[in-house]
Enzyme design. Structure first.
Site, mmCIF file in Angstrom:
data_model
loop_
_atom_site.group_PDB
_atom_site.id
_atom_site.type_symbol
_atom_site.label_atom_id
_atom_site.label_comp_id
_atom_site.label_asym_id
_atom_site.label_seq_id
_atom_site.Cartn_x
_atom_site.Cartn_y
_atom_site.Cartn_z
ATOM 1 N N SER A 283 0.846 -1.189 0.000
ATOM 2 C CA SER A 283 0.000 0.000 0.000
ATOM 3 C C SER A 283 0.887 1.248 0.000
ATOM 4 O O SER A 283 1.931 1.282 -0.644
ATOM 5 C CB SER A 283 -0.939 -0.033 1.215
ATOM 6 O OG SER A 283 -1.893 0.988 1.144
ATOM 7 N N TYR B 93 -4.320 9.039 -6.128
ATOM 8 C CA TYR B 93 -3.580 7.819 -5.788
ATOM 9 C C TYR B 93 -3.880 7.406 -4.351
ATOM 10 O O TYR B 93 -4.170 6.235 -4.068
ATOM 11 C CB TYR B 93 -2.087 8.056 -5.980
ATOM 12 C CG TYR B 93 -1.206 6.908 -5.571
ATOM 13 C CD1 TYR B 93 -1.121 5.755 -6.356
ATOM 14 C CD2 TYR B 93 -0.443 6.964 -4.405
ATOM 15 C CE1 TYR B 93 -0.306 4.694 -5.983
ATOM 16 C CE2 TYR B 93 0.371 5.913 -4.032
ATOM 17 C CZ TYR B 93 0.441 4.780 -4.810
ATOM 18 O OH TYR B 93 1.246 3.736 -4.430
ATOM 19 N N LYS C 31 -5.619 3.839 -3.148
ATOM 20 C CA LYS C 31 -4.900 2.901 -2.286
ATOM 21 C C LYS C 31 -5.633 2.697 -0.964
ATOM 22 O O LYS C 31 -5.697 1.581 -0.439
ATOM 23 C CB LYS C 31 -3.482 3.412 -2.032
ATOM 24 C CG LYS C 31 -2.607 3.500 -3.274
ATOM 25 C CD LYS C 31 -2.362 2.140 -3.910
ATOM 26 C CE LYS C 31 -1.300 1.357 -3.178
ATOM 27 N NZ LYS C 31 -0.953 0.090 -3.903
#
Length: 319
Positions: A182, A196, A200
């Protein structure tokens, strides 16, 4: 402090490179006989994880990626460096559900049932303010980082019941382990990474829920899910976003490579369903085990105030 950050580590020691305690050659971290499947294992962090599982004596390391030529090169390099491990490659996009299903079917028929899944593939959109990110890139982030990784997880957990094992059989069940590569950006604000970060975080949160629900997922195996920040490593994604060796004090790519092997070991079982950083010292994590479990620490969610088990301010660099 309310959350571990780049300025405040969860452990006194903040690791930036590999160290002997998590060396994959440690007998306690052995992956002997295991089959490990890694996405994007042909480069960067994924390649380092593949190499370290081979050092831990994994029987098979399977690499899934989109580019056949890069997969072939990685397989040759890894096989040359680690001849005792069998390396296999499958060219497939993880957002292609049919291709992922076909790959797993071939793996189970021709190689072995995977024991460890490492979700290392990711899509990183251009570094822009979140509302200025092109919608195509925004959606691509969720297509890869959530949908694609979920395709993998579902196939990985769709394991057939071993022969001779019934629902009433009392023999020990095998472990199936998911290592979610991660990002600290799931809970630390980093400028111009909003899309992003959100993608995640979404996948990491889904996995945390899956761990909580794991008792109803299968009676054939014990599920362990670990999400971790791999450190600040200079990868091709970073270079594509105008970073180089001098833009910040990078972490050694072998740190997450070794840390992944440790997470897959029995020592780290107590951290299942939790979020950790590869930079955190494993001995200190183990020393804090009782409090981590008692106070239910290291889970992503709303935090009012937390007196972290072993956290001290560290005197290191700033982003």
């Amino acid at each position: 402090m309310s959350q571990p950050t780049f300025k405040n580590s969860f452990t006194r020691k903040y690791r930036k490179g590999p160290y002997s305690r998590i060396s994959p050659t440690q007998p306690a971290l052995s992956a002997s006989g295991k089959t490990v499947l890694i996405t994007a294992g042909h480069t960067g962090i994924g390649f380092a994880i593949a190499s370290n599982f081979a050092l831990a004596c994994a029987a098979h390391v399977i690499i899934v990626g989109r580019r056949q030529n890069m997969l072939e090169k990685a397989s040759k390099d890894l096989s040359r460096a680690h001849p005792a491990t069998n390396f296999h490659i499958f060219a497939a996009s993880i957002i292609d559900e049919a291709a992922v299903s076909t790959a797993f079917r071939k793996i189970r028929q021709d190689i072995a049932e995977p024991d460890v899944l490492v979700t290392s593939a990711a899509y990183f959109p251009s570094s822009t303010n979140v509302l200025e990110t092109p919608m195509q890139q925004m959606w691509a982030s969720f297509e890869t980082n959530v949908r694609g990784n979920l395709n993998l997880v579902r196939e990985f957990l769709n394991a057939p019941r071993p022969k001779g094992v019934s629902l009433t059989n009392q023999s020990p069940k095998r472990d199936k382990i998911i290592l979610d590569v991660s990002s600290a950006a799931t809970h630390v604000f980093v400028r111009k990474t909003g899309v992003y970060s959100a993608s995640k975080l979404a996948f990491t949160r889904i996995l945390a829920t899956a761990q909580d629900e794991s008792s109803s997922l299968s009676q054939n195996f014990n599920l362990r899910i670990h999400s971790f920040h791999p450190g600040v490593v200079l990868t091709q994604i970073g270079r594509d976003n105008d970073h180089n060796e001098d833009t910040m004090p990078w972490d050694d790519v072998q740190l997450p490579g070794q840390f992944a092997v440790w997470l897959a070991s029995p020592e780290a079982e107590f951290l299942k369903g939790r979020f950790v950083w590869a930079n955190w010292d494993v001995d200190e994590l183990l020393d804090g085990k009782e409090r981590i479990l008692k106070e239910n620490l290291l889970k992503i969610g709303l935090v009012r105030k937390a007196e972290w088990a072993i956290a001290l301010r560290r005197n290191t660099w700033k982003l």
